[in-house]
Write an enzyme that holds these catalytic residues in place. Sequence first.
Site, PDB file in Angstrom:
ATOM      1  N   ILE A  77      -9.204  -0.680  -4.960  1.00  0.00           N
ATOM      2  CA  ILE A  77      -9.225   0.056  -6.220  1.00  0.00           C
ATOM      3  C   ILE A  77     -10.572   0.763  -6.385  1.00  0.00           C
ATOM      4  O   ILE A  77     -11.613   0.124  -6.576  1.00  0.00           O
ATOM      5  CB  ILE A  77      -8.951  -0.879  -7.417  1.00  0.00           C
ATOM      6  CG1 ILE A  77      -7.654  -1.666  -7.181  1.00  0.00           C
ATOM      7  CG2 ILE A  77      -8.884  -0.066  -8.702  1.00  0.00           C
ATOM      8  CD1 ILE A  77      -6.440  -0.819  -6.878  1.00  0.00           C
ATOM      9  N   GLU A  82      -4.163   7.660  -0.619  1.00  0.00           N
ATOM     10  CA  GLU A  82      -3.162   8.499  -1.298  1.00  0.00           C
ATOM     11  C   GLU A  82      -2.068   8.952  -0.331  1.00  0.00           C
ATOM     12  O   GLU A  82      -1.601  10.088  -0.375  1.00  0.00           O
ATOM     13  CB  GLU A  82      -3.820   9.695  -1.993  1.00  0.00           C
ATOM     14  CG  GLU A  82      -4.578   9.289  -3.239  1.00  0.00           C
ATOM     15  CD  GLU A  82      -5.013  10.461  -4.080  1.00  0.00           C
ATOM     16  OE1 GLU A  82      -4.218  11.405  -4.248  1.00  0.00           O
ATOM     17  OE2 GLU A  82      -6.146  10.434  -4.568  1.00  0.00           O
ATOM     18  N   GLY A  95       0.843  -1.184   0.000  1.00  0.00           N
ATOM     19  CA  GLY A  95       0.000   0.000   0.000  1.00  0.00           C
ATOM     20  C   GLY A  95       0.882   1.238   0.000  1.00  0.00           C
ATOM     21  O   GLY A  95       1.255   1.765  -1.039  1.00  0.00           O
TER      22      GLY A  95
END
Length: 384
Positions: A159, A364, A133
Amino acid sequence: MPDQDFLRWPFLEDTHRDFAAHVEEWAGRHAEALTDHGDAEASTRALARAMGEAGLLDAAVPPGGRLDVRKLCLARDILARHSGLADFAFAMQGLGTGAITLFGPPEVREAVLPGARAGTSLAAFALSEPEAGSDAAALATAAVRDGADWRISGEKTWISNGAIAGSILLFARTGEAPGARGLSAFWLPGDAEGLSVAERIEVAAPHPLARLRLDGVRVPDAHRIGAPGEGFKVAMAVLDVFRATVGAAALGFARRGLDLLLDRASGRQLFGATLFDQQMTQAAIADAAVSVEASALLVYRAAWLKDGGRPRVSREASMAKLHATEAAFRVADACQQIHGGLGVVRDSAPELLAREVRALRVYEGASEIQRVVIARAERDRRAG
């Protein structure tokens, strides 16, 4: 009336103010109306198509190929204040096609970008894996040469749009060197043979997430994005653009929380006065207001620097994401606390806000990773 003072800051130009007005007008009429938390996939499709029809996705998938980060941040700031799924639908069209916008060969750009811009084809960004990750260099999904093509096998998880995407930007190990230097980026259609949805992942705030399995998916070399072995550079270039926009989404959620705080404090009677008259309530509102302003300054500074030609804004984007996401989490918590029992009722505005904000501290680049990026940048600035 939403706060508009930040639009007059020198970070923004008239074109950004005009764009913000367009997004605000559209969001006020459509964002919540098209959001159904009981069906995240259908909502994402409907929101993307409606934003495409309104021209909003031109900012996420620019016809001229130049990403205006301030427009991306404005859109996410405004959309998140109205609807988390609207923000998600907008952001994924940009994130899922960002590498193609920046580095894609003409054939791929022509195949992918018009549909993504119109909102008729959803986009996905397939980087994370079950054991990789935050550490993207640990990717195990492998792409091996097969004549003029590549064969890709492995598994991707977390995803966004994974089960409903028409276009997927995927990263795999091609082995030019160890670690991050041996990755490459590829584009593949969502219906590629050998690609399957292994699992639809349910999370706290409904979003269309999936685990994908690749079993010898054939990809032409012409669909490679960037040079072999430069996939990590491609991924980081895209994240360097979009990381500050996560901070912008958190900012929008924090603005929503501040509005909810003020409404509740002004309307709730307690001990013969309004809840607002309690000093501890005023302290919570003051802290939330400071958090919003500080987040906005960091977000729009990072975006302004990137638009001004700064090659990399990793430090500034990480600061914006870290502060804004952590601040939004605190604002959401205060909002629940001020609402008392109503704050923990399932699908109430404060409870939904808390669930929507939570994931931003993870995706992110988790907050812990942002701190590593910032610390290393500070060390390097002083050494160099």
